[in-house]
Design a protein around this motif. Sequence first.
Motif, PDB file in Angstrom:
ATOM      1  N   THR A  76      17.748   0.396   5.070  1.00 21.57           N
ATOM      2  CA  THR A  76      18.299   1.526   5.795  1.00 21.57           C
ATOM      3  C   THR A  76      17.171   2.440   6.285  1.00 21.57           C
ATOM      4  O   THR A  76      16.074   2.442   5.721  1.00 21.57           O
ATOM      5  N   THR A  77      17.449   3.195   7.348  1.00 25.54           N
ATOM      6  CA  THR A  77      16.575   4.304   7.732  1.00 25.54           C
ATOM      7  C   THR A  77      17.413   5.568   7.831  1.00 25.54           C
ATOM      8  O   THR A  77      17.102   6.462   8.613  1.00 25.54           O
ATOM      9  N   GLY A  78      18.485   5.654   7.043  1.00 23.18           N
ATOM     10  CA  GLY A  78      19.407   6.783   7.107  1.00 23.18           C
ATOM     11  C   GLY A  78      18.714   8.117   6.943  1.00 23.18           C
ATOM     12  O   GLY A  78      17.770   8.265   6.155  1.00 23.18           O
ATOM     13  N   ALA A  79      19.206   9.102   7.670  1.00 16.75           N
ATOM     14  CA  ALA A  79      18.602  10.437   7.647  1.00 16.75           C
ATOM     15  C   ALA A  79      18.664  11.066   6.266  1.00 16.75           C
ATOM     16  O   ALA A  79      17.880  11.969   5.967  1.00 16.75           O
ATOM     17  N   TRP A  80      19.601  10.627   5.419  1.00 21.42           N
ATOM     18  CA  TRP A  80      19.655  11.190   4.070  1.00 21.42           C
ATOM     19  C   TRP A  80      18.395  10.837   3.266  1.00 21.42           C
ATOM     20  O   TRP A  80      18.039  11.551   2.343  1.00 21.42           O
ATOM     21  N   ALA A  81      17.730   9.724   3.625  1.00 22.10           N
ATOM     22  CA  ALA A  81      16.508   9.338   2.920  1.00 22.10           C
ATOM     23  C   ALA A  81      15.300  10.122   3.408  1.00 22.10           C
ATOM     24  O   ALA A  81      14.349  10.330   2.651  1.00 22.10           O
ATOM     25  N   GLU A  82      15.333  10.544   4.670  1.00 23.24           N
ATOM     26  CA  GLU A  82      14.247  11.346   5.265  1.00 23.24           C
ATOM     27  C   GLU A  82      14.841  12.141   6.418  1.00 23.24           C
ATOM     28  O   GLU A  82      14.966  11.625   7.530  1.00 23.24           O
ATOM     29  N   PRO A  83      15.255  13.397   6.175  1.00 24.54           N
ATOM     30  CA  PRO A  83      15.985  14.161   7.199  1.00 24.54           C
ATOM     31  C   PRO A  83      15.208  14.444   8.474  1.00 24.54           C
ATOM     32  O   PRO A  83      15.794  14.477   9.557  1.00 24.54           O
ATOM     33  N   ASP A  84      13.905  14.627   8.384  1.00 26.01           N
ATOM     34  CA  ASP A  84      13.123  14.997   9.562  1.00 26.01           C
ATOM     35  C   ASP A  84      12.808  13.753  10.398  1.00 26.01           C
ATOM     36  O   ASP A  84      12.180  12.815   9.898  1.00 26.01           O
ATOM     37  N   PRO A  85      13.235  13.712  11.668  1.00 30.09           N
ATOM     38  CA  PRO A  85      13.011  12.512  12.487  1.00 30.09           C
ATOM     39  C   PRO A  85      11.538  12.130  12.619  1.00 30.09           C
ATOM     40  O   PRO A  85      11.198  10.940  12.585  1.00 30.09           O
ATOM     41  N   ALA A  86      10.656  13.128  12.779  1.00 33.13           N
ATOM     42  CA  ALA A  86       9.231  12.826  12.914  1.00 33.13           C
ATOM     43  C   ALA A  86       8.691  12.203  11.627  1.00 33.13           C
ATOM     44  O   ALA A  86       7.895  11.252  11.659  1.00 33.13           O
ATOM     45  N   ALA A  87       9.124  12.727  10.489  1.00 29.08           N
ATOM     46  CA  ALA A  87       8.684  12.167   9.210  1.00 29.08           C
ATOM     47  C   ALA A  87       9.244  10.758   9.012  1.00 29.08           C
ATOM     48  O   ALA A  87       8.588   9.890   8.428  1.00 29.08           O
ATOM     49  N   ARG A  88      10.455  10.539   9.516  1.00 31.40           N
ATOM     50  CA  ARG A  88      11.050   9.202   9.422  1.00 31.40           C
ATOM     51  C   ARG A  88      10.213   8.194  10.204  1.00 31.40           C
ATOM     52  O   ARG A  88       9.946   7.078   9.737  1.00 31.40           O
ATOM     53  N   ARG A  89       9.813   8.565  11.402  1.00 31.08           N
ATOM     54  CA  ARG A  89       8.960   7.681  12.204  1.00 31.08           C
ATOM     55  C   ARG A  89       7.628   7.440  11.507  1.00 31.08           C
ATOM     56  O   ARG A  89       7.096   6.321  11.516  1.00 31.08           O
ATOM     57  N   ALA A  90       7.069   8.474  10.915  1.00 32.38           N
ATOM     58  CA  ALA A  90       5.792   8.335  10.214  1.00 32.38           C
ATOM     59  C   ALA A  90       5.921   7.372   9.036  1.00 32.38           C
ATOM     60  O   ALA A  90       5.005   6.582   8.766  1.00 32.38           O
ATOM     61  N   ARG A  91       7.038   7.439   8.344  1.00 32.47           N
ATOM     62  CA  ARG A  91       7.265   6.499   7.246  1.00 32.47           C
ATOM     63  C   ARG A  91       7.258   5.064   7.766  1.00 32.47           C
ATOM     64  O   ARG A  91       6.636   4.175   7.174  1.00 32.47           O
ATOM     65  N   VAL A  92       7.978   4.824   8.867  1.00 28.89           N
ATOM     66  CA  VAL A  92       8.035   3.477   9.435  1.00 28.89           C
ATOM     67  C   VAL A  92       6.639   3.000   9.832  1.00 28.89           C
ATOM     68  O   VAL A  92       6.266   1.849   9.581  1.00 28.89           O
ATOM     69  N   ARG A  93       5.856   3.878  10.425  1.00 25.15           N
ATOM     70  CA  ARG A  93       4.490   3.506  10.825  1.00 25.15           C
ATOM     71  C   ARG A  93       3.623   3.163   9.626  1.00 25.15           C
ATOM     72  O   ARG A  93       2.677   2.385   9.743  1.00 25.15           O
ATOM     73  N   ALA A  94       3.947   3.724   8.459  1.00 29.44           N
ATOM     74  CA  ALA A  94       3.106   3.545   7.274  1.00 29.44           C
ATOM     75  C   ALA A  94       3.485   2.326   6.447  1.00 29.44           C
ATOM     76  O   ALA A  94       2.779   1.999   5.492  1.00 29.44           O
ATOM     77  N   TRP A  95       4.579   1.642   6.794  1.00 29.14           N
ATOM     78  CA  TRP A  95       4.995   0.496   5.983  1.00 29.14           C
ATOM     79  C   TRP A  95       3.974  -0.636   6.063  1.00 29.14           C
ATOM     80  O   TRP A  95       3.753  -1.204   7.133  1.00 29.14           O
ATOM     81  N   PRO A  96       3.348  -1.016   4.950  1.00 25.32           N
ATOM     82  CA  PRO A  96       2.415  -2.156   4.980  1.00 25.32           C
ATOM     83  C   PRO A  96       3.144  -3.499   4.928  1.00 25.32           C
ATOM     84  O   PRO A  96       2.613  -4.523   5.365  1.00 25.32           O
TER      85      PRO A  96
END
Length: 234
Positions: A76-96
């Motif tokens: 999931t990438t649900g907003a409940w896991a990371e409410p801030d959209p910019a932070a959500r994108r940053a998380r996706v970019r950081a996935w190894p």
Amino acid sequence: MIQVCLNGRRSAVDGARVPMSPEELAGAAAEAVAAGASSVHVHPRTPCGQDSLSPRVLTPALEAIRARVRVPVGVTTGAWAEPDPAARRARVRAWPVLPDFASVNWHEDGAEEVAGELLDRGVGVEAGIWSGTGGARRFALSRLGPRVLRVLAEVTDADPATAEASARALLAELDTAHGRPVLLHGEEGGTWPVLRLARRLNLATRVGLEDTLFLPDGRPAESNAQLVTAALSR
């Protein structure tokens, strides 16, 4: 296709059978795939049970599941896991370690940008379109619509008496869905009526402890695998 949704936002409060740790998720995934599931959807959790998009949480879950199954695994990438959209994108970019696909709820702020980030990284996108939201309307206008892996049509109507009608209304609202395949599913009391409709319409569907804790006859489900078996037998 029948996808298994292993845990969702449920916790041990909902029963010890809900898998939480990477090892529990891997075991549940292996049992469900042996029962006939052809893909896996999972919510990686922190040790305290919170949904998380952190690489430190997602990576162990993916690696443990992939050590046990050879089917596509999504998160999931649900907003409940990371409410801030910019932070959500940053998380996706950081996935190894990347999932095979990820669900993006189109009614949430930043959905288009998160989906774009996933596609740029080669991750398939399930466009989550919830009934009762503006998701279908926003998806119809999306430039990314033709590029998603499939549409995840989520019927939020939990009333078994009306869930099928709500599902048909959602499918009508989706119209052609940019020509992408549709996976139709319900939740709670609507799980089994919507699943039966999906099978009649020859659509992909899903089942698991995220969506329901009960078998079609009302008995508590003992595992995700038991739910998959019940779904296929119907």
